[in-house]
Design an enzyme around this catalytic site. Structure first.
Site, PDB file in Angstrom:
ATOM      1  CB  THR A 164      -0.913   0.032   1.186  1.00 44.54           C
ATOM      2  OG1 THR A 164      -1.583  -1.357   1.368  1.00 44.54           O
ATOM      3  CG2 THR A 164      -1.925   1.142   1.284  1.00 44.54           C
ATOM      4  CG  ASP A 206      -8.913  -5.081   3.538  1.00 44.48           C
ATOM      5  OD1 ASP A 206      -8.064  -5.578   4.343  1.00 44.48           O
ATOM      6  OD2 ASP A 206      -8.593  -4.075   2.881  1.00 44.48           O
ATOM      7  CB  SER A 235     -10.702   0.029   2.513  1.00 52.32           C
ATOM      8  OG  SER A 235      -9.676   0.563   2.563  1.00 52.32           O
ATOM      9  N   GLY A 257      -2.739  -0.837   7.016  1.00 50.57           N
ATOM     10  CA  GLY A 257      -3.910  -1.599   7.295  1.00 50.57           C
ATOM     11  C   GLY A 257      -4.766  -0.773   8.371  1.00 50.57           C
TER      12      GLY A 257
HETATM   13  O1  DON Z   1      -7.576  -1.259   2.323  1.00 53.08           O
HETATM   14  C1  DON Z   1      -7.310  -1.467   3.279  1.00 53.08           C
HETATM   15  O2  DON Z   1      -7.523  -0.963   4.412  1.00 53.08           O
HETATM   16  C2  DON Z   1      -6.071  -2.371   3.289  1.00 53.08           C
HETATM   17  N1  DON Z   1      -6.111  -3.091   2.179  1.00 53.08           N
HETATM   18  C3  DON Z   1      -4.762  -1.655   3.300  1.00 53.08           C
HETATM   19  C4  DON Z   1      -3.740  -2.442   3.637  1.00 53.08           C
HETATM   20  C5  DON Z   1      -2.389  -1.994   3.937  1.00 53.08           C
HETATM   21  O3  DON Z   1      -2.266  -0.659   4.153  1.00 53.08           O
HETATM   22  C6  DON Z   1      -1.132  -2.955   4.267  1.00 53.08           C
HETATM   23  N2  DON Z   1       0.001  -1.972   4.318  1.00 53.08           N
HETATM   24  N3  DON Z   1       0.663  -1.572   4.790  1.00 53.08           N
END
Ligand code: DON
Length: 353
Positions: A164, A206, A235, A257
């Protein structure tokens, strides 16, 4: 397996490379879309290579040669450590462990720099020599860890996020874009669309995993985010623009995340509530709590002992870990100047064109 071993014992290597076992292996390849053919197996040749030899305190040490990195790295590390009296320092002393880490760091750096199949790459001879090890031993600072990057200015170290990424943009007319995009996990589903050059995400992760299973570890199984046909997953991405009277003031966002929302909260509070510059607001230690696990995280908690003790007295459980990568822009409402703040946690930079 017993059958396989019996076949090899009775018929020799051909049982494996050409006979019944080869048939089974190729069948398995076909089932899983694998690449190995009967011809590959028939052409395979085991190569007998000379072991790597070194010494440690007068003892001979023999290890495997490339394509294993084991022999060379092991001898390189032993050679480095021979320059120090580890026994005197004690096995579990900080000095001994420091020296071991530094030797490991250097040998593994050489592994990355030089080692591969010797039929394809030329492996330098110096790696296992005592003189080279002496030079490396001298490069160890007894009081300080050597940053790994410092060992290899010749190798470009990429820090690009694997899952991400967030960036903030503003053009000369004040049109802003706050962009977070995600594959969910590292390399997403790990499937590249052939000929198209992009990865498929594994965003399905998710959704809540198990209906009804909400636990103290933070697994959520509640109804709203359960998987359903046509439904989109929940998300935590939080690309954010703060504006006043229609004019952009702050553009921010982050990967991370579930921590993302709290990262953005921290940046906004730092600027809007505490009056910090965007640079300080982005670099400042971040706080996270996501209901479950019932634990707060504060970056650099070790540096704020008194504060942590006070929070613990209030009944909070606190841990520490790195949080987010929030590249942000602040627009000075008085001058209209754009201030780009690159987060130093992962990678990025502020630039203007
Ligand atoms: O949309 C979301 O919340 C997740 N797919 C984000 C994942 C994420 O940030 C992982 N990285 N550091």
């Amino acid at each position: 397996l017993a059958k396989t071993l019996r076949l090899i014992a009775n018929d020799g290597p051909d049982a494996f490379y050409k006979g019944r076992i080869a048939d089974l292996l190729v069948k398995e390849m076909k089932r899983g879309g694998g690449l190995i053919t009967k011809k590959d197996l028939a052409l395979y040749q085991a190569v007998v290579r000379k072991p790597i030899h070194g010494t440690f305190r007068g003892f001979d040490v023999y290890g495997p040669p490339p394509p294993s990195s084991g022999g060379i790295c092991l001898i390189e590390m032993l050679n480095i450590l021979e320059n120090f009296d580890l026994k005197k320092q004690g096995r579990l002393s900080a000095r001994t462990m420091h020296l071991m880490i530094e030797a490991m760091r250097r040998a593994y750096c050489d592994r990355a720099r030089h080692l591969g199949d010797a039929d394809f790459v030329k492996i330098p001879k110096h790696l296992t020599t005592k003189e080279y090890a002496k030079k490396l031993a001298k490069s160890i600072d007894l009081n300080r860890a050597t940053p790994s990057e410092k060992l290899a200015p010749d190798i470009s170290i990429k820090k690009e996020g694997e899952s991400t990424t967030h960036f903030s943009i503003i053009d000369k007319n004040g049109l802003a874009v706050s962009n977070t995009y995600t594959l969910e996990q590292s390399y997403g589903s790990r499937v590249v669309v052939r000929g198209a050059g992009f990865l498929l995400n594994n965003e399905m992760f998710d959704f809540n995993w198990n209906p009804g299973v909400t636990n103290q570890k933070g697994t959520i199984g509640t109804k709203p985010n359960r998987i359903q046909p046509g439904k989109r997953m929940l998300s935590s991405q939080t690309p954010t623009i703060v504006a006043k009277d229609g004019k952009v003031l702050l553009i921010t966002g982050s990967p991370g995340g579930r921590t993302i929302i709290n990262t953005v909260l921290c940046v906004i509070l730092n600027v809007m509530e505490h009056g910090m510059s965007i640079e300080d607001a982005v670099q400042a230690p971040r706080l996270h709590h996501s209901w479950f696990p019932d634990r707060a995280y504060f970056e650099k908690a070790q540096a704020y002992r008194k504060l942590m003790t006070s929070l613990k007295k209030l009944g909070h459980r606190i841990r520490s870990r790195r949080q987010g990568d929030a590249h942000s822009i602040y627009v000075d409402p008085k001058t209209g100047a754009y201030h780009g703040a690159s987060d130093s946690r992962i990678i990025g930079k502020a630039s203007g064109y």
